[in-house]
Design a protein around this motif. Structure first.
Motif, PDB file in Angstrom:
ATOM      1  N   LYS A   1      34.249  18.549  70.993  1.00 17.78           N
ATOM      2  CA  LYS A   1      33.314  19.624  70.713  1.00 17.78           C
ATOM      3  C   LYS A   1      33.439  20.094  69.263  1.00 17.78           C
ATOM      4  N   SER A   2      34.670  20.297  68.823  1.00 20.20           N
ATOM      5  CA  SER A   2      34.795  20.807  67.453  1.00 20.20           C
ATOM      6  C   SER A   2      34.452  19.733  66.423  1.00 20.20           C
ATOM      7  N   ALA A   3      34.739  18.469  66.745  1.00 14.35           N
ATOM      8  CA  ALA A   3      34.333  17.396  65.831  1.00 14.35           C
ATOM      9  C   ALA A   3      32.814  17.333  65.746  1.00 14.35           C
ATOM     10  N   TYR A   4      32.176  17.500  66.897  1.00 14.64           N
ATOM     11  CA  TYR A   4      30.726  17.439  66.925  1.00 14.64           C
ATOM     12  C   TYR A   4      30.113  18.583  66.099  1.00 14.64           C
ATOM     13  N   PHE A   5      30.695  19.791  66.288  1.00 16.74           N
ATOM     14  CA  PHE A   5      30.148  20.911  65.529  1.00 16.74           C
ATOM     15  C   PHE A   5      30.388  20.772  64.034  1.00 16.74           C
ATOM     16  N   TRP A   6      31.500  20.118  63.694  1.00 17.17           N
ATOM     17  CA  TRP A   6      31.728  19.878  62.263  1.00 17.17           C
ATOM     18  C   TRP A   6      30.577  19.064  61.686  1.00 17.17           C
ATOM     19  N   MET A   7      30.130  18.087  62.468  1.00 18.01           N
ATOM     20  CA  MET A   7      29.091  17.193  61.948  1.00 18.01           C
ATOM     21  C   MET A   7      27.736  17.875  61.808  1.00 18.01           C
ATOM     22  N   VAL A   8      27.501  18.907  62.588  1.00 19.53           N
ATOM     23  CA  VAL A   8      26.210  19.594  62.478  1.00 19.53           C
ATOM     24  C   VAL A   8      26.097  20.303  61.127  1.00 19.53           C
ATOM     25  N   GLY A   9      27.195  20.802  60.620  1.00 19.07           N
ATOM     26  CA  GLY A   9      27.154  21.464  59.322  1.00 19.07           C
ATOM     27  C   GLY A   9      27.049  22.966  59.451  1.00 19.07           C
ATOM     28  N   ASP A  10      27.955  23.677  58.787  1.00 20.53           N
ATOM     29  CA  ASP A  10      28.062  25.115  58.967  1.00 20.53           C
ATOM     30  C   ASP A  10      28.602  25.720  57.682  1.00 20.53           C
TER      31      ASP A  10
ATOM     32  N   ALA B   1      21.212  36.845  66.515  1.00 18.22           N
ATOM     33  CA  ALA B   1      22.326  37.756  66.252  1.00 18.22           C
ATOM     34  C   ALA B   1      22.711  38.490  67.534  1.00 18.22           C
ATOM     35  N   PRO B   2      23.967  38.718  67.843  1.00 16.62           N
ATOM     36  CA  PRO B   2      25.129  38.468  66.985  1.00 16.62           C
ATOM     37  C   PRO B   2      25.631  37.015  66.990  1.00 16.62           C
ATOM     38  N   VAL B   3      24.972  36.108  67.731  1.00 16.53           N
ATOM     39  CA  VAL B   3      25.402  34.703  67.681  1.00 16.53           C
ATOM     40  C   VAL B   3      24.963  34.094  66.338  1.00 16.53           C
ATOM     41  N   ILE B   4      25.880  33.407  65.676  1.00 16.90           N
ATOM     42  CA  ILE B   4      25.524  32.741  64.422  1.00 16.90           C
ATOM     43  C   ILE B   4      25.405  31.244  64.675  1.00 16.90           C
ATOM     44  N   LEU B   5      24.207  30.724  64.470  1.00 19.77           N
ATOM     45  CA  LEU B   5      24.002  29.285  64.669  1.00 19.77           C
ATOM     46  C   LEU B   5      24.558  28.516  63.471  1.00 19.77           C
ATOM     47  N   PRO B   6      24.995  27.273  63.673  1.00 22.54           N
ATOM     48  CA  PRO B   6      25.338  26.456  62.505  1.00 22.54           C
ATOM     49  C   PRO B   6      24.061  26.146  61.716  1.00 22.54           C
ATOM     50  N   VAL B   7      24.177  26.221  60.395  1.00 24.27           N
ATOM     51  CA  VAL B   7      22.964  26.097  59.569  1.00 24.27           C
ATOM     52  C   VAL B   7      22.318  24.718  59.727  1.00 24.27           C
ATOM     53  N   GLY B   8      23.133  23.708  60.044  1.00 20.45           N
ATOM     54  CA  GLY B   8      22.591  22.354  60.209  1.00 20.45           C
ATOM     55  C   GLY B   8      21.512  22.287  61.281  1.00 20.45           C
ATOM     56  N   VAL B   9      21.668  23.120  62.333  1.00 19.43           N
ATOM     57  CA  VAL B   9      20.667  23.150  63.395  1.00 19.43           C
ATOM     58  C   VAL B   9      19.335  23.640  62.836  1.00 19.43           C
ATOM     59  N   VAL B  10      19.415  24.698  62.036  1.00 13.66           N
ATOM     60  CA  VAL B  10      18.186  25.279  61.497  1.00 13.66           C
ATOM     61  C   VAL B  10      17.521  24.329  60.498  1.00 13.66           C
ATOM     62  N   THR B  11      18.322  23.714  59.602  1.00 15.33           N
ATOM     63  CA  THR B  11      17.693  22.806  58.623  1.00 15.33           C
ATOM     64  C   THR B  11      16.983  21.671  59.343  1.00 15.33           C
ATOM     65  N   ASN B  12      17.604  21.163  60.408  1.00 20.65           N
ATOM     66  CA  ASN B  12      16.959  20.068  61.140  1.00 20.65           C
ATOM     67  C   ASN B  12      15.705  20.537  61.864  1.00 20.65           C
ATOM     68  N   CYS B  13      15.789  21.722  62.504  1.00 22.79           N
ATOM     69  CA  CYS B  13      14.644  22.229  63.263  1.00 22.79           C
ATOM     70  C   CYS B  13      13.479  22.569  62.349  1.00 22.79           C
TER      71      CYS B  13
END
Lengths: 253, 355
Positions: free
Chosen positions: B197-206, B325-337
């Protein structure tokens, strides 16, 4: 003497493209290189400005071996005009011609560079299309822009790779006339790889006929463009008509 | 007669200067945009601060230390993330713009050359295989950085034998991408779910790991690499407009320029994504949007893409912070979306060919 070629040999991997080419090209001459497809015309041109680097042989420009001159110095002396063929990256005519100033500028272009561009645009009478996209132009206009770019290099030698092959008859004559005028007015030497034997006969001071990477014949148009030579090199029967001033080559089918 | 053609000449110089002027105006516009977005972004969060306050606090903290809670929130909590977004976006967009240029391919980015999947593998190895004291964050960063340079060196070695043509480089890069993704998949298949899970989230970009130290490192890399890339913009223009053969006849060595730009872009990208993870799309979309607006002259396209890329990533990160908010999404999700649909929209709307 401007260009002196001695014992030039070039290979594309295992295919021999030029074999023992020896040739002298003099100042302010229009030299036409003719020969069938694959006879080494373009390869020879590309060796003269070191786009291709031959393994054997020497090419000297003004007595200097071009192996010992940097690519930038060659670019200041020799301009290369490629064939107009494919769609290129979008750019205005002005930008395309400005590229010809590359040998003189590394990053910023000066007022002098811009003025030089305007000068050549005017010389070729294309300043009215300066801000148009290169890709939107007709083949004839594109060829003129490419000539302008080479002229912006302020070269003493111009190499043309089949400058007329994609043009209609009017533009073929116009482009050849431009080349002839530049040679006469600026004392530039022009080497033209060309398919059209009649254009070569009409505009060249000297014709070099190539076959399978070798020079088959070289000299003035009348002595090179003979029925025997053309039969041997192209395998085509022709009749030569000489009206006292010019010769005309007519294929007999 | 002479006078008329002289007039035409002067007019043409004026026209060319206006043509260049429009590009400069766009660059100034992107700068202003970045400052405005910075102001807005810094006001968003649980602690209310107004836009003018943000600017005055930032100006004050540039010369002295924050003195109260408000200043501390702006300078120590919000600004690092904002600045990181700007410089990461700028670096990714610069590397993307130049990679597209040297490879003569609108789809090419440093990621196409395998950098992202290699960095992903490096990070995954560090996350999955390291335990206890070795699991420090700098192990992940260091590993990701080292791995991300592997494809570049493989491609450059290959190019030495097969010639540095765009085709060779892109195909070799894509091969690298598959190889590294495959190894990562194998690694993840056998790993603990938490680590995966943490490796995967690293790849999304944050951008959550922002700090002034990290910023200083990335910023110095950006400054040096940007200057080196800027130095080659004219040569890249020649290669792109005239082609390799004519470029040679103009005194440019296209293969050398290609290797140089690739190495600098790869280093820049690696130095960013090893801290942030592989944030997608900025290096593709930002240069394209700038190309559509100001055209392909890299002398202007590179700075424009850099500043615009910064503003774009900051905007995406601001959305990522606030949308749930208050959840912070990883920015990689937003750039892709956002990146995908925005790109499609621009492709449909464009008026003329720009590539």
């Amino acid at each position: 003497m401007r260009i002196r070629i001695r014992g030039l040999e070039f290979r594309y991997n295992s295919i021999l493209a030029l074999k023992d080419v020896t040739l002298d090209i003099h100042e302010s001459e229009v030299v036409a290189i003719v020969g069938p497809n694959g006879s080494g015309k373009s390869t020879l041109l590309k060796c003269i400005n070191r786009i291709l680097k031959p393994r054997k042989g020497v090419i000297m420009i003004d007595g200097k071996d071009i192996k010992d001159i940097s690519q930038i110095e060659i670019a200041k002396a020799v301009g290369y005009v490629p064939q107009v063929a494919k769609q290129s990256f979008p750019a205005t005519v002005f930008e395309v011609v400005l590229m010809g100033r590359r040998p003189y500028i590394s990053w910023r272009c000066s007022k002098r560079d811009i003025e030089k561009v305007l000068e050549v645009l005017r010389l070729l009478n294309i300043e009215d299309i300066a801000m148009r996209d290169f890709n939107e132009l007709s083949g004839g206009q594109q060829q003129k822009v490419l000539i302008a770019r080479a002229l912006a290099q302020e070269p003493e030698i111009l190499l043309f790779d089949e400058p007329t092959s994609n043009l209609d008859i009017k533009h073929q004559l116009e482009v050849m006339k431009i080349i002839k005028n530049i040679v006469k007015e600026k004392g530039i030497t022009a080497v033209i790889a060309i398919h059209d034997l009649n254009l070569a006969a009409r505009y060249a001071d000297k014709v070099v006929m190539m076959l399978e990477g070798r020079i088959f014949a070289a000299g003035d148009p009348i002595s090179v463009l003979t029925p025997d030579n053309i039969r041997w090199v192209y395998g085509v029967e022709v009749k030569i008509i000489n009206d006292g001033e010019l010769i005309y080559i007519l294929p007999i089918i | 007669m002479f006078r008329i053609s002289h007039m035409v000449m002067i007019d043409l110089i004026g026209e060319y200067e206006r043509y260049i002027g429009r590009k400069i105006i766009f660059i100034i516009f992107t700068l202003i945009l970045t400052i405005v977005v910075t102001g807005i972004s810094a006001t968003l969060g649980s602690y209310p601060i107004s836009i003018p306050e943000v600017y005055s606090i930032v100006l004050k903290c540039l010369i002295s230390h924050p003195e109260n809670t408000k200043e501390s929130i702006v300078w120590n909590l919000r600004m690092p993330r904002i600045i990181l977004a700007i410089i990461a976006g700028a670096g990714l967009a610069s590397a993307g713009a130049m990679t597209q240029g040297i490879l003569r391919n609108p789809l090419a980015t440093p990621y196409t050359l395998g950098i992202s999947s290699a960095a992903g593998l490096g990070a995954a190895i560090a996350i999955i295989l390291s335990k206890g004291i070795f699991a420090g964050k700098y192990v992940i960063v260091g590993n990701a950085f080292l791995f991300s340079l592997i494809p570049t060196f493989v491609i450059l070695t290959l190019a030495r034998f097969r010639g540095s043509t765009p085709e060779t480089m892109i195909l070799a890069g894509i091969a690298m991408m598959y190889i590294f993704s495959a190894i990562t998949t194998i690694l993840m298949y056998f790993a603990e779910p938490e680590a995966v899970k943490s490796a995967y989230f690293w790849m999304v970009g944050d951008l959550g790991r922002a700090s002034w130290d990290v910023i200083l490192l990335i910023f110095s890399s950006l400054l040096i690499c940007f200057a080196l890339l800027m130095w080659k913009t004219w040569d890249v223009n020649v290669m792109l407009i005239a082609g390799d053969e004519v470029a040679k006849s103009l005194g440019v060595n296209p293969e050398r320029v290609r290797r140089f730009v690739m190495l600098v872009s790869a280093f820049l990208t690696a130095s960013i994504i090893s801290f942030t993870g592989t944030i997608g799309f900025i290096c593709l979309v930002a240069p394209h949007i700038c190309r559509m607006i100001i055209g392909g002259d890299h002398r202007y396209l590179l700075p424009a893409s850099a500043i615009f890329g910064g503003a774009l990533l900051l905007t995406c990160d601001t959305i990522a912070r606030t949308i749930l908010a208050p959840v912070i999404l990883p920015v990689g999700v937003v750039t892709n979306c956002l990146g995908g649909p925005m790109f499609l929209y621009l492709l449909i709307r464009r008026k003329k060919e720009y590539w």
